[in-house]
Scaffold this active site. Structure first.
Site, mmCIF file in Angstrom:
data_model
loop_
_atom_site.group_PDB
_atom_site.id
_atom_site.type_symbol
_atom_site.label_atom_id
_atom_site.label_comp_id
_atom_site.label_asym_id
_atom_site.label_seq_id
_atom_site.Cartn_x
_atom_site.Cartn_y
_atom_site.Cartn_z
ATOM 1 N N HIS A 52 0.837 -1.239 -0.402
ATOM 2 C CA HIS A 52 0.036 -0.040 -0.090
ATOM 3 C C HIS A 52 1.041 1.297 -0.114
ATOM 4 O O HIS A 52 1.825 1.498 0.571
ATOM 5 C CB HIS A 52 -1.011 -0.075 1.352
ATOM 6 N N TRP A 100 4.943 -0.372 5.013
ATOM 7 C CA TRP A 100 4.844 -1.944 5.336
ATOM 8 C C TRP A 100 4.438 -3.228 5.294
ATOM 9 O O TRP A 100 3.725 -3.792 6.165
ATOM 10 C CB TRP A 100 4.945 -1.400 7.146
ATOM 11 N N HIS A 101 3.583 -3.009 4.206
ATOM 12 C CA HIS A 101 1.621 -3.585 4.315
ATOM 13 C C HIS A 101 2.124 -4.965 2.601
ATOM 14 O O HIS A 101 1.700 -5.041 1.790
ATOM 15 C CB HIS A 101 0.618 -3.201 4.156
ATOM 16 N N SER A 102 3.517 -5.186 2.816
ATOM 17 C CA SER A 102 4.336 -5.640 1.384
ATOM 18 C C SER A 102 2.997 -7.090 1.944
ATOM 19 O O SER A 102 2.902 -8.315 2.392
ATOM 20 C CB SER A 102 5.624 -6.761 2.403
#
Length: 651
Positions: free
Chosen positions: A313, A560-562
């Protein structure tokens, strides 16, 4: 506790999904030996983890922080105007749950249905969503759980500026809701919940909830920290029989890789995250055969999808000045010793009420564009809208949130009080990739975040900037825009950023001005800023839109939304795992983390990682003939059920 050379189940990666998997399985059967291997440090009783308000320290890349690993684009990106994006990854037990922003959101129902996989619909997963939650907010629906290990609350306190934000959001048409995390609401604003236990004031992380609580009462869960998963060991039938791991930091002389071998009698589970799991698979011989042959890695299973379709994101942030009376975290963050001492003392005396028991992110919204706004967003996004969003009204295009303080380096900012507006693009169309460049686990991989490489992502980010700016302008606390943290519009444009000055102050206070300078802001105590005088939205020209787009390319960042490098879908479509999370072409090997997502999830991903862990634990338990136990069905001789350690502080 010593570490055996052979166990029943090895879980490689101690992020949220790995902690859930290891803890649930170990608790299900005290005779089942489970080993959890984590590359980072142990988070147990670490005050820099469990005190919610100091999470900013864990995000810094300053030589002090050892709780994050940073992946940088291998090549400069033309989509980012020559910039290389940086994607941090947690490097600590508990993964992101130990160091993240602690923002509680959940994916929309259609997100899970879009996986198009048997057993993974929202209806299938709903009982597990409730199983993991210890929801501590008033609620008018039945979508939350109340007996689970993960605490969710408003934290110790909600700063008054959050109500100002909600009122201003309502003024531009965003309705207030008491719960926009009900799986269906996509237009609304709320007091934003946090992963904070309201009874203790502590962060609710996955390791405390699922790992430490089990290790306190059973001796069949073995924890190995500071150990990097190197590769999976296979027998002649491609059955996973063990794992090789190495010290997280290579202290070997001459570049020698010193591996430690642990055998697995029943199962190996990779849970090293979207960026870690595909690297372990490739070093193990699972991946694109052409790449593996080039690197001299023996091919176990030819799966070209490994490492592909990386998703994230995107966020941009903007800073606004606020009045001197606005309560913010700025003095704490800029290092005012008296304020820091006071706040730490608050924590020691009454952590459940302390300012440090909050992340200062107290309100936020989800939003979809109107028909009029869609007309301004261009053909690329409209094609995506018609194909992906239009018939799924539960999918928000953007999130927005307010931070009561400047999320920035205060040494570079003018003195004063600030708010930060975060804008998040929830379903980017862009895709990236990650692949190993060597079988050596210490060699950095090739990484392409793919940020903005699909033009459909530009318009909604531009739109989100405009939306958050309109909310800020209508807040009573508003005192100007910090020009260094906004696009560079032409000075003559009506859209030009206006920092506080005499003329602006006169417009804000038309009935007279008492000028006083305190901490760099203008102040008239007898007359607050009248936000109701702001009636019209800023008008942007094509030149202004170009300025926003350039600013986005220069400043867009990861959240940090891998997700998504080992997709759960048919093998012939580039899939890596099947519906039971088995890796194609292997036996006794599963992936249980967010790398398995075949499509994006519109949420801060901690909730989804926990859910994938719960589902994975169920599937593995079924394979092993076990039953997952909850507090309502405790294991004999285990008086403290999973997660109960989060209810009281440990002394």
């Amino acid at each position: 506790m010593g570490h055996p050379e052979e166990v029943d189940v090895i879980v490689v990666g101690g992020g949220p999904a790995g902690c859930v998997t290891a803890g649930r399985l170990a608790y299900a059967d005290p005779n089942l030996k489970v080993m959890l291997i984590e590359g980072g440090v142990n988070n147990r009783d670490d005050p820099w983890v469990y005190r919610p308000g100091i999470y900013v320290r864990n995000m810094q890349r300053n030589g002090i922080n050892d709780k994050a690993t940073f992946y940088t684009d291998t090549l400069e990106s033309s989509y980012l105007r020559g910039r290389r994006s940086i994607v941090p990854c947690a490097n600590v037990l508990g993964g992101g749950s130990s160091i993240n922003f602690q923002m509680y959101t959940r994916a929309s129902a259609s997100d899970w249905d879009d996986f198009k996989t048997e057993g993974w619909t929202c209806k299938d997963l709903f009982p597990l969503m409730k199983r993991l939650e210890n929801y501590q907010k008033p609620c008018n629906n039945d979508t939350h759980g109340y007996d689970g290990p993960i605490a969710i609350s408003n934290g110790g306190q909600v700063m008054p500026v959050a109500q100002d934000f909600l009122r201003a959001a309502h003024a531009i048409g965003i309705p207030y809701s008491d719960d926009i995390q009900d799986l269906t609401t996509a237009d609304g604003a709320e007091i934003w919940a946090k992963y904070v236990n309201r009874h203790t004031g502590r962060r609710s992380d996955a390791a405390t909830a699922y790992v430490h609580s089990v290790m306190d009462v059973q001796d069949n869960l073995y924890l190995r920290c500071n150990a990097r998963g190197s590769r999976v060991l296979f027998d002649a039938n491609n059955k996973a029989i063990g794992v090789a791991y190495v010290p997280s930091r290579n202290r070997a002389h001459g570049g020698e890789v010193l591996e430690t071998i642990v055998k697995a009698r029943k199962m190996v589970v990779l849970s090293s995250g979207t960026l870690g799991t595909p690297q372990i698979l490739e070093r193990s011989g699972v991946g694109n055969a052409e790449l593996l042959n080039q690197l001299g890695v023996k091919v176990v299973s030819d799966l070209p999808g490994v490492g592909e379709q990386y998703q994230d994101h995107y966020t941009t942030l903007t800073l606004f000045r606020v009045s001197n009376e606005t309560v913010t975290t700025d003095d704490f963050l800029r290092g005012v010793k008296e304020v820091q001492a006071e706040m730490f003392q608050e924590w020691e005396v009454s952590p459940e009420k302390a300012r440090l028991s909050s992340n200062a992110i107290d309100a936020g919204y989800k939003l979809r564009p109107t028909e009029e706004e869609l007309k301004e967003m261009g053909p690329e996004f409209n094609e995506l809208w018609n194909r992906y969003f239009k018939d799924k009204p539960d999918k928000p295009v953007i999130f927005g949130s307010i931070v009561a303080g400047a999320y920035a380096d205060h040494s570079l900012l003018p003195a004063g009080n600030y708010i930060t507006m975060f804008q998040y693009l929830e379903y980017p169309a862009s895709r990236g990739k990650i692949h190993i460049k060597s079988s050596n686990p210490y060699v950095e991989p090739f990484f392409d975040s793919g940020f903005l490489n699909n033009k459909a992502d530009i318009a909604p980010i531009r739109w989100s900037y405009k939306k958050s700016r309109e909310i800020a302008r209508r807040m009573d606390a508003f005192r100007g825009e910090l020009t260094s943290h906004h696009p560079h519009f032409h000075p003559a444009s009506p859209a030009a950023v206006r920092d506080i000055d005499i003329e602006t102050a006169k417009q804000l206070y038309p009935n007279g001005l008492t000028v006083g300078i305190h901490m760099g802001t203008w102040h008239r105590p007898s007359e607050p800023y009248n936000a109701s005088k702001v009636h019209e939205n800023i008008k942007y020209t094509e030149e202004d839109d170009k300025a926003i787009d350039d600013w986005v390319a220069d400043h867009v960042e990861t959240t940090w939304h891998s997700l998504g490098t080992c997709a759960m879908k048919p093998r012939e479509q580039g899939g890596v795992v099947d519906k039971r999370l088995n890796v194609y072409g292997t036996q006794n090997l599963k992936c249980v983390d967010l790398s398995i997502c075949p499509d994006n999830l519109g949420t801060n991903t901690y909730s989804s990682a926990l859910l994938v862990g719960e589902k994975g634990a169920n599937l593995i338990a079924e394979d092993l003939g076990l039953k997952i136990r909850t507090p309502h069905a405790p294991v004999p001789h285990a008086p403290i059920p999973v997660g109960r350690a989060t209810q009281q502080p440990r002394h």
